[in-house]
Design a protein around this motif. Sequence first.
Motif, short mmCIF file in Angstrom:
data_model
loop_
_atom_site.label_atom_id
_atom_site.label_comp_id
_atom_site.label_asym_id
_atom_site.label_seq_id
_atom_site.Cartn_x
_atom_site.Cartn_y
_atom_site.Cartn_z
N TYR A 197 -0.24 18.60 4.79
CA TYR A 197 -1.23 17.53 4.67
C TYR A 197 -2.58 18.14 4.31
O TYR A 197 -3.03 19.10 4.92
N GLU A 198 -3.22 17.58 3.29
CA GLU A 198 -4.55 18.01 2.88
C GLU A 198 -5.48 16.79 2.91
O GLU A 198 -5.23 15.80 2.23
N GLU A 199 -6.53 16.88 3.70
CA GLU A 199 -7.46 15.76 3.83
C GLU A 199 -8.29 15.60 2.56
O GLU A 199 -8.87 16.56 2.06
N GLU A 200 -8.35 14.36 2.06
CA GLU A 200 -9.14 14.09 0.87
C GLU A 200 -10.60 13.89 1.27
O GLU A 200 -10.90 13.23 2.27
N GLU A 201 -11.50 14.45 0.49
CA GLU A 201 -12.93 14.26 0.76
C GLU A 201 -13.44 12.97 0.14
O GLU A 201 -14.24 12.25 0.75
N TYR A 202 -13.00 12.66 -1.08
CA TYR A 202 -13.51 11.50 -1.80
C TYR A 202 -12.39 10.83 -2.57
O TYR A 202 -11.39 11.46 -2.91
N ARG A 203 -12.58 9.56 -2.82
CA ARG A 203 -11.75 8.81 -3.77
C ARG A 203 -12.67 8.03 -4.69
O ARG A 203 -13.78 7.69 -4.30
N ALA A 204 -12.22 7.76 -5.87
CA ALA A 204 -13.07 7.12 -6.88
C ALA A 204 -12.86 5.62 -6.90
O ALA A 204 -11.74 5.13 -6.74
N PHE A 205 -13.95 4.90 -7.09
CA PHE A 205 -13.89 3.45 -7.29
C PHE A 205 -13.96 3.19 -8.79
O PHE A 205 -14.80 3.78 -9.48
N PRO A 206 -13.10 2.32 -9.33
CA PRO A 206 -13.06 2.14 -10.79
C PRO A 206 -14.34 1.54 -11.35
O PRO A 206 -15.06 0.78 -10.68
N LYS A 207 -14.65 1.91 -12.56
CA LYS A 207 -15.75 1.38 -13.38
C LYS A 207 -17.13 1.77 -12.85
O LYS A 207 -17.83 2.57 -13.45
N ILE A 208 -17.57 1.20 -11.72
CA ILE A 208 -18.96 1.37 -11.28
C ILE A 208 -19.15 2.61 -10.41
O ILE A 208 -20.29 3.03 -10.17
N GLY A 209 -18.09 3.21 -9.89
CA GLY A 209 -18.21 4.40 -9.06
C GLY A 209 -18.30 4.07 -7.58
O GLY A 209 -18.68 2.96 -7.18
N SER A 210 -17.98 5.06 -6.76
CA SER A 210 -17.92 4.84 -5.31
C SER A 210 -19.29 4.53 -4.73
O SER A 210 -19.43 3.65 -3.87
N ARG A 211 -20.33 5.26 -5.13
CA ARG A 211 -21.64 5.09 -4.52
C ARG A 211 -22.20 3.70 -4.79
O ARG A 211 -22.71 3.04 -3.88
N VAL A 212 -22.12 3.23 -6.01
CA VAL A 212 -22.66 1.92 -6.34
C VAL A 212 -21.89 0.82 -5.61
O VAL A 212 -22.48 -0.16 -5.12
N ALA A 213 -20.57 0.98 -5.51
CA ALA A 213 -19.77 -0.02 -4.80
C ALA A 213 -20.19 -0.13 -3.33
O ALA A 213 -20.42 -1.22 -2.81
N VAL A 214 -20.30 1.02 -2.66
CA VAL A 214 -20.72 1.03 -1.26
C VAL A 214 -22.16 0.55 -1.13
O VAL A 214 -22.50 -0.21 -0.20
N TRP A 215 -23.00 0.97 -2.04
CA TRP A 215 -24.42 0.60 -2.03
C TRP A 215 -24.58 -0.93 -2.05
O TRP A 215 -25.28 -1.51 -1.22
#
Length: 621
Positions: free
Chosen positions: A70-88
């Motif tokens: 098992y390898e823990e993932e640090e990040y996953r991508a959100f389509p089109k707008i990106g993860s930061r903008v989606a969470v923002w």
Amino acid sequence: MKKSHLLIGLVVLLALGGVAAELATFMDERLAYSSPLAADAEHAAEPTPRELALEAQAAAQAEEDANRPYEEEEYRAFPKIGSRVAVWMVAQLHLLFAAFVLAVPMFALIIEFIGYKSGDKRYDDLAYEFTKLLSTSFSFTATLGALLTFLLVALYPKFMNYLMHVFSPTFLPYTLLFFFEAIFLYSYYYGWHAFSKRVHLLLGLALNLVGTAIMFIANAWLTFMTTPAGISSTGARISTWEAVTNYTWMPINIHRIIANVAFGGSIAAAYAAFQFLKAKTPEERAHYDWMGYIGNFVAIAALLPLPFAGYWLASEIYAFSQTMGLTMMGGAFSWLFIIQAILIGNLFLAANYYLWLGMGRIEGAERFRSYIKYLLIVITGCFLVWATPRSILATVGEVQAMGGSSHPALGFLGVMSAKNTAVNLLILTTYVSFLLYRRSGRIPTVAWAKLGNIVQFAIFAVAASTVLFFGIYGYFVEAAVRIKFSIPQVLSVLVAMVAVTVIDIFLLRGAKETETRWGQISNTSQYVLIFLAVTFTWLMGLMGYVRSGLRQHWHVYGVIRDTSPDAYTPTLGFATQVVSVTVLIFFGFIGVVFWLASLGGSHGSEDEAAVTSPSLAEGET
């Protein structure tokens, strides 16, 4: 003879036919095509070399999958707008609705209590109508909160695991408090006419206490990201309580309580303006005019001390990290504070304009109209100073002509001495506008009325002189001393407002009242209320970006570095676009809230809607 020959021929033909059939069968078996690899049934059942290779490859892959660590993932991508903008965007929408849900019960409870003590049913009806906005808003808040949690866990799993490591003891209390908030909120709303008034007021008090506690816990999580505490040098948890009570926790608690009330009041006033503009009867216009005034009164009353809470928050950020403080005021975010200054200036200007328009509905207000132009001059001057930058965008030739990046004269208005002076005078002048509005419908009858007016004027003069003195003197001392001058400036303004208010309460006791013609105000005033709500919302979004953006490429400042593709500070233009789109989405949602609240029918019967000028609208409190 012929018959025997015929019989012999027939037998011969049958024999030849049998021989031909046997020969055909033999030739078919011998000459028919068959694959070289399938010469017989046993050979045809064997797999081909390619099939054997595919089977071996699948078996190897299955063995590798079964033994994969098992390898823990640090990040996953959100389509089109990106993860930061989606969470923002989702986080901003959630916080805006949460601010509204926390603020409305505060002033609804106060208005209900005033109605309970005065026996005036109109206050109770008004508080109930404010509360009508909460049910749908609470559902939006909860849904957006759940969506935000899912996005954070899905897109930033390693970071969320760290926050759980530090704050896991706070999760159970938070969940229980949220559960109790739902119980108290729906009991408070649906039990308005079912419980006794004292029990109902206690439910409102419990709702406000639980909602505030929820905000305090959530504030601990976000302030820890900017000013972490209670952890080791490697980030391990030492004390959850110290992590909660970090440098900026209490300043942001106070700042958010005040800002939420101002924001909630402005949204409630915008709802009243929306209803006023579509009202069909004078009674409805009168009711919603009064409701809009109360909402705006709450918003402006909270706006006046809000800059002081902002100063406290900024000073704690400086105390924790001078690097962040310099980045905030003189680095990458300095120009965003120019936008903030313009928005705050617009808030004060619009708030004063609404009060001046409102004086037109009050009989006898004409005697104060001559003062408005002087107030406007002071407000405009303070606005211009407040919005003047220290350094300006200039060409090489302009910089050479000025002798530097700062204008030789206007550059002095860009430092904190000028800013503190301008905003304190702006607050003081806005309070004078409200005082004139309050006086418009009343004529003092006490014997010492003239002396009281002189004392109030002297208090204002001393406060303004104190603000100007420290503002000018700040240019002749070092920066560390200059920053401390904001304390006497703030205190002088606060003391002046409190002292003048106390004197005014006694001065207007038994005053002769004139008629207030509720509903007889221009539609322009209602558009001003909507403008105030939009400006408050946009300002909250931009300032939220500043607070979060100060961390730059850190999830937790100095502890957990952001290594995602979004680990950069967005440009000012990009940030304002994201905030603007979020504000538009929020007002789309709040429009749904307004519409659903209006489906519940009018505020009451026509008899209840015939609103005259109640004591709060006249300024007794």
